[in-house]
Design an enzyme around this catalytic site. Structure first.
Site, short mmCIF file in Angstrom:
data_model
loop_
_atom_site.label_atom_id
_atom_site.label_comp_id
_atom_site.label_asym_id
_atom_site.label_seq_id
_atom_site.Cartn_x
_atom_site.Cartn_y
_atom_site.Cartn_z
N GLY A 162 -1.10 5.58 2.88
CA GLY A 162 -2.31 6.57 2.72
C GLY A 162 -3.57 6.24 3.49
O GLY A 162 -4.21 7.24 4.05
N PHE A 163 -3.69 5.33 3.58
CA PHE A 163 -4.66 4.86 5.34
C PHE A 163 -3.67 5.40 6.41
O PHE A 163 -4.95 5.94 7.26
CB PHE A 163 -4.65 3.31 4.83
N ASP A 187 -2.68 8.16 -1.66
CA ASP A 187 -4.03 8.72 -1.71
C ASP A 187 -4.28 9.36 -0.14
O ASP A 187 -3.24 9.48 0.50
CB ASP A 187 -5.05 7.50 -2.03
N ASP A 204 0.65 -1.13 0.17
CA ASP A 204 0.04 0.08 0.29
C ASP A 204 1.44 1.41 0.03
O ASP A 204 2.38 1.24 0.12
CB ASP A 204 -1.62 -0.03 1.19
N HIS A 231 -5.58 -21.05 10.75
CA HIS A 231 -6.83 -21.61 10.07
C HIS A 231 -7.46 -20.50 9.52
O HIS A 231 -7.57 -21.02 8.20
CB HIS A 231 -7.49 -22.27 11.88
N ASP A 275 -8.07 -7.26 0.48
CA ASP A 275 -6.94 -7.54 1.42
C ASP A 275 -7.30 -7.48 3.43
O ASP A 275 -8.24 -6.70 2.83
CB ASP A 275 -5.32 -7.04 1.81
#
Length: 376
Positions: free
Chosen positions: A95-96, A146, A92, A340, A271
């Site tokens: 930006g997040f 972004d 990524d 799992h 994701d």
């Protein structure tokens, strides 16, 4: 990078394809385990490849920039050599983190100034710098820089944010095209569609990003506070516009049901931290529903963790044993649960792909959703 679309289901938009990269092929739909700091939490690379059967993992530009640092990654020859995962990787853009670090950052037209969550040191990300960082990390697929507005943002904020994201994208593309990969294999840049929950802004953004003829496109800024049905509506709006012959990546989403709903609407890549984060907190996704392994009801249940599970841990360990490990606060509990959950997610998208190729996904998904939301 090359994408081949093999099949679109006849009664919905679900797609099956293959992404070819220099580090191997990725069969879509695909889920990417999140390796924020160059490691999928609690999981060995051997387990990622052989048990979970991950075809691609995700790294975080912001975190890898701070630790171990770009100089270290350049010295070793990129993240693939640093962590030993020799299959495709995606990064990524940070930006997040610009969004999530709202208390310690300042956004301007030039970029984003922020303080490290580790030591408070000051840093400045520009679109150009982010491209250089992602080149140094060496991801097969790079994200454009972004701004991710919250799902509750008003129209005025969303409008300004989108203009900024588009301005930064133009600079990202220019820097990407003016630089070359550092480690002898190709890299691709995905623009990100933003626009919050506003149909006209999402439409504008989807049209804007396609002009760059990228190898693929991402849909960002969803699952950040907006209602689920609005998220699905925005996916439909965007996928009406994005090219059919390029992969579509829905960033940071989500639950198993979210993934099936998005696949039905034409998304190829996903994701989310949910499989490992929930696993570390004793929440398991299974073919019969969701289980809290701390509940006393599992204390004397010696059946496999998931009778229909595909991971080796499902065959080896019982519900009672995993319950015991969580109660005893053993680290192995978190590892087993994470393995799992990741294997469950990968199996879910693999089954989706199989049903798409057989033209039966829509009917199969209708049967699956009630099972996946069942609380055991």
């Amino acid at each position: 990078m090359n994408f081949s679309l093999l099949k679109t289901e006849s009664n919905c938009r679900a797609r099956a394809g293959i992404i070819k990269t220099d580090h191997g092929d990725i069969e879509t739909p695909i889920f990417m385990p999140v390796g924020t700091a160059g490691s999928v939490k609690g999981i060995h690379v051997y387990e990622l490849i052989n048990d979970i059967k991950a075809q691609i993992i995700l790294g975080n530009t912001y975190h890898l920039y701070l630790r171990p640092g770009i100089d270290t990654l350049k010295k070793v020859g990129g993240l693939h050599k640093f962590n030993g995962f020799n299959k495709p990787m995606l990064t990524d853009s940070g930006g997040f983190q610009v969004f999530s670090l709202s208390g310690i950052r300042k956004i301007t037209q030039d970029g984003c100034e922020f303080r490290s969550h580790i030591d408070g040191s000051k840093h400045f990300f520009t679109p150009e710098k982010v491209m250089d960082i992602e080149r140094a990390i060496g991801a097969d697929i790079m994200m454009a820089f972004d701004e991710c507005p919250p799902g509750t943002a008003d129209y005025g904020y969303a409008r300004k944010s989108l203009d900024l994201t588009h301005h930064w994208l133009e600079r990202c593309v220019k820097q990407f095209r003016n630089t070359t990969p550092l480690y002898g294999y190709s890299q691709s840049l995905f623009p990100i569609v933003q626009g919050c929950v506003y149909k006209d802004l999402r439409t504008e953004s989807a049209n804007f990003v396609t002009q760059f003829d990228a190898d693929g496109y991402a849909i960002g800024g969803l699952a950040v506070g907006e209602p689920t049905e609005v998220m699905y509506e925005m996916i439909e709006v965007v996928n009406e516009i994005l090219p059919q012959d390029k992969p579509r990546y829905l960033m940071g989403v989500g639950t198993p049901v979210n993934i099936l709903e998005a696949i039905e609407r034409g998304v190829d890549m996903f994701d989310c931290v949910m499989p490992t984060r929930n696993g570390r907190n004793a929440m398991l996704f299974t073919s019969q529903g969701v289980m809290n392994m701390r509940n006393k009801k599992w204390e004397d249940d010696f059946s496999p963790i998931d009778e229909n599970g595909t991971s080796v841990v499902d065959a080896i360990y019982s519900k009672a044993y995993l319950h015991h490990l969580f109660k005893a606060k053993e680290l192995l509990a978190m590892q087993i649960a994470s393995i799992h959950n990741l294997a469950f997610y990968l199996n879910l998208v693999n089954e989706s792909r199989k049903h798409i190729l057989e033209d039966t996904f829509h009917a199969w998904k209708k049967d699956m959703v009630p099972q996946l939301t069942n609380r055991l």
